[in-house]
Motif scaffolding. Structure first.
Motif, PDB file in Angstrom:
ATOM      1  N   GLU A  96     -31.770  10.864  12.964  1.00  0.00           N
ATOM      2  CA  GLU A  96     -32.296  10.062  11.863  1.00  0.00           C
ATOM      3  C   GLU A  96     -31.127   9.416  11.151  1.00  0.00           C
ATOM      4  N   PHE A  97     -31.028   8.087  11.297  1.00  0.00           N
ATOM      5  CA  PHE A  97     -29.966   7.354  10.607  1.00  0.00           C
ATOM      6  C   PHE A  97     -30.393   7.072   9.167  1.00  0.00           C
ATOM      7  N   ASN A  98     -29.478   6.498   8.403  1.00  0.00           N
ATOM      8  CA  ASN A  98     -29.730   6.192   6.983  1.00  0.00           C
ATOM      9  C   ASN A  98     -30.201   7.430   6.232  1.00  0.00           C
ATOM     10  N   THR A  99     -29.718   8.584   6.643  1.00  0.00           N
ATOM     11  CA  THR A  99     -30.175   9.840   6.036  1.00  0.00           C
ATOM     12  C   THR A  99     -28.965  10.635   5.544  1.00  0.00           C
ATOM     13  N   PHE A 100     -28.714  10.538   4.270  1.00  0.00           N
ATOM     14  CA  PHE A 100     -27.579  11.233   3.665  1.00  0.00           C
ATOM     15  C   PHE A 100     -28.020  12.616   3.188  1.00  0.00           C
ATOM     16  N   ALA A 101     -27.454  13.650   3.753  1.00  0.00           N
ATOM     17  CA  ALA A 101     -27.813  15.010   3.331  1.00  0.00           C
ATOM     18  C   ALA A 101     -27.236  15.262   1.940  1.00  0.00           C
ATOM     19  N   ASP A 102     -28.119  15.519   1.034  1.00  0.00           N
ATOM     20  CA  ASP A 102     -27.757  15.642  -0.368  1.00  0.00           C
ATOM     21  C   ASP A 102     -27.505  17.104  -0.741  1.00  0.00           C
ATOM     22  N   THR A 103     -28.455  17.964  -0.343  1.00  0.00           N
ATOM     23  CA  THR A 103     -28.348  19.385  -0.680  1.00  0.00           C
ATOM     24  C   THR A 103     -28.670  20.242   0.544  1.00  0.00           C
TER      25      THR A 103
END
Ligand code: N01
Length: 538
Positions: free
Chosen positions: A107-114
């Motif tokens: 999954e692109f455009n997916t920044f893992a935040d927590t």
């Protein structure tokens, strides 16, 4: 709603980061029957080469060794240049996708935040900045060593009326610099490449240099299909050398000291290496160059004479290659350059020593120094990264009893072999801090360290182990081992990102394992044979 948002799905492994290390895990773990997904903040394939699409961004490794050796993936991909640009590396990633069917699990455009650990069920719950949620038994963070850009603290930066871009956040559509007035801040690998490209088209380029880049020739050339066929004849041997060489390249140091050979022999060797170009001048040079100041000075003088011969104005040459060296040659990464020193002979390129004339302020029209206003249309921040740890610490990772990784590492990074950190079970880092990372060719590490991790996770699964955690004692030992290697080396003599000296306000410590790839792998094998010593299992 995407697949990873199905709350009932618990992945075996979630990988954060889809560069070389991340996709290697995806492919290899999937082959072993693991249910794996990858999240990547980038818009598409390329890893670091998706973000760093500034003009001239290219590898400092030849394409032949900057690729995977496994699954014969090298047999039918042709690099068009000896040192591929970001476009060439992206093309290679798309080729990999075609061969390995990667995209369906990324999954692109997916920044893992927590990422939050649940000790009751031995699972990680990871959320992205756009609201996706994934649950996984194991979490692998493969965010690379340069995913957190470092911005300079420049007064008035937000007032600039033109375009301002960090090299690692370059507009994906490109930026036309033709007839523009450009300022480049920083002369690391990114700065050197931006200067070369902008000098060819911009009406004016002003370069702010804080530390000279002791750059060596790339000797770039275009490759034909015949060239690629020729390379393939001995590629397996070259791949094999990678894991046996200090920095994961297909060459290693000359087992001789520069100070022990005659001046004539030394010069002949260096002239030959200069004509070949590439990092062999750095990591395939005489073995004492990186550890002995006398040897280092000999090469510095050789290098300096080469630069002075190319730069017409002696004052400019002296800023680029001063008589008093900024630091020994070797402990700070040199760049590979094509015409970097020559562009300073052009009327449209000006070099400023920012120690003498720093940027005092950015204003809408440009930048102000003690000598007045320098007008500009484009301001390029080639100021590097919060390397090794920054990308990991950007994720809010919460382990046992609510412990936060960013807090744990705020005073000192401690890991077991750069792979894991106590208090954070079932979490592994790839190409992370305290691994060979900065001293290892990327694809070599993706496979070498990657195989360690794949085998480790497979063994644990086969033994029914559900939880692993490295101990604080073993981490302390590893950190002390790195401290000792660092103290015995010349690295402390050059401020660099290798030991975090580039980030104001953050504690400096050696962040890259400088004992060499073979020793690193050997140490892991010892632990593996000893029931993965250093880990506690449940
Ligand atoms: O970053 P850097 P980079 N005021 O940290 C200067 C890989 N890479 O993006 O040297 C003034 O090397 C800083 O000055 P100084 C590669 O591993 C590879 O270029 O600290 N100046 C320096 O000149 C590389 O090593 C490729 O005194 C400031 C520059 O900015 C790593 O990424 C291409 C400043 C930063 O250089 C990082 O390279 C690109 C300030 N406040 C990157 N802050 C290739 O394979 C920073 N600087 C070719």
């Amino acid at each position: 709603m995407t697949e990873t948002t199905q709350a009932t799905d618990v992945l075996d492994v979630l990988v954060i980061g889809g560069g070389f290390s991340g996709i290697y895990q995806l492919d290899q773990l999937r082959d072993r029957g693991f249910n794996v997904k990858v999240w990547d903040a980038a818009g598409d394939f390329g890893g670091i080469w998706w973000w760093n699409c500034y003009p001239g961004a290219r590898t400092d490794s030849t394409g032949q060794i900057y690729q995977f050796s496994h699954k014969d993936l090298w047999k039918d991909f042709d690099f068009k240049e000896l040192y591929p640009g970001h476009e060439g590396v992206r093309e290679y990633f798309h080729y990999l996708d075609g061969k390995l069917d990667l995209r369906k699990d990324i999954e692109f455009n997916t920044f893992a935040d927590t990422a939050k650990w649940d000790d009751e069920v031995n699972e990680w719950t990871v959320t992205s900045s756009d609201g996706k949620v994934a649950r996984a038994r194991q979490l692998i963070v493969a965010t690379g060593f340069g995913s957190k850009p470092l911005y300079p603290n420049l007064k008035g930066l937000d007032t600039f009326a033109g375009e301002v871009h960090h090299t690692a956040r370059w507009p994906q559509g490109g930026l036309d610099m033709t007839d523009k007035r450009v300022i480049v801040m920083g002369t690391g690998a990114s700065g050197v490449q931006c200067v070369q490209e902008s000098a060819a088209v911009a009406s004016q380029v002003t370069v702010f240099q804080r530390t000279p880049n002791l750059a060596i020739p790339m000797q770039q050339r275009k490759l034909t299909p015949q060239d690629n066929d020729g390379f393939r004849e001995n590629l397996p041997e070259r791949f094999d050398t990678r894991l046996k060489a200090f920095a994961g390249f297909d060459f290693d140091f000359i087992p001789q000291n520069a100070v022990d050979v005659s001046e004539e022999e030394r010069t002949a060797t260096w002239e030959w290496m200069w004509a070949e170009g590439g990092f062999a001048l750095w990591l395939g040079n005489y073995q004492d160059l990186l550890v002995d100041e006398e040897a280092s000075r000999l090469f510095y003088d050789f290098w300096r004479a080469k630069v002075h011969a190319r730069v017409h104005d002696p004052k400019v040459a002296e800023i680029l290659a001063p008589e008093k060296w900024p630091h020994p040659w070797g402990p700070k990464r040199p760049s590979l350059e094509q015409n970097y020193f020559d562009v300073y002979n052009q009327d449209n390129v000006k070099l400023i020593d920012s120690n003498d004339e720093p940027i005092l302020e950015v204003v809408p029209e440009g930048v102000v120094t003690k000598n007045g206003l320098i007008e500009a249309d484009i301001l390029i921040l080639a100021t590097g990264f919060d390397n090794n740890r920054g990308g990991i610490m950007a994720i809010d990772i919460e382990g046992v009893d609510g412990a936060k990784l960013a807090e744990k590492w705020s005073t000192r990074v401690d890991t077991h072999m750069g792979l894991s950190s106590s208090g954070f079970p079932n979490l592994l880092f790839l190409y992370g801090p305290q691994s060979p990372s900065g001293f290892c060719n990327g694809p070599t590490s993706a496979e070498g360290q990657g195989d360690m991790v794949v085998e480790f996770l497979t063994d644990l699964r086969d033994k029914g182990i559900q939880r692993f955690e490295s101990t604080a004692e073993v981490e302390k030992e590893w950190t002390e081992h790195l401290d000792q290697l660092f103290a015995e080396s010349m690295f402390p003599k050059a401020k660099s990102w290798y030991w975090g000296a580039n980030v104001p306000g953050k504690p400096a410590q050696m962040l890259n394992y400088c004992g060499g790839v073979p020793l690193y792998l050997e140490k892991w094998n010892e632990r593996k044979q000893n029931n993965y010593a250093g880990y506690v299992f449940a």
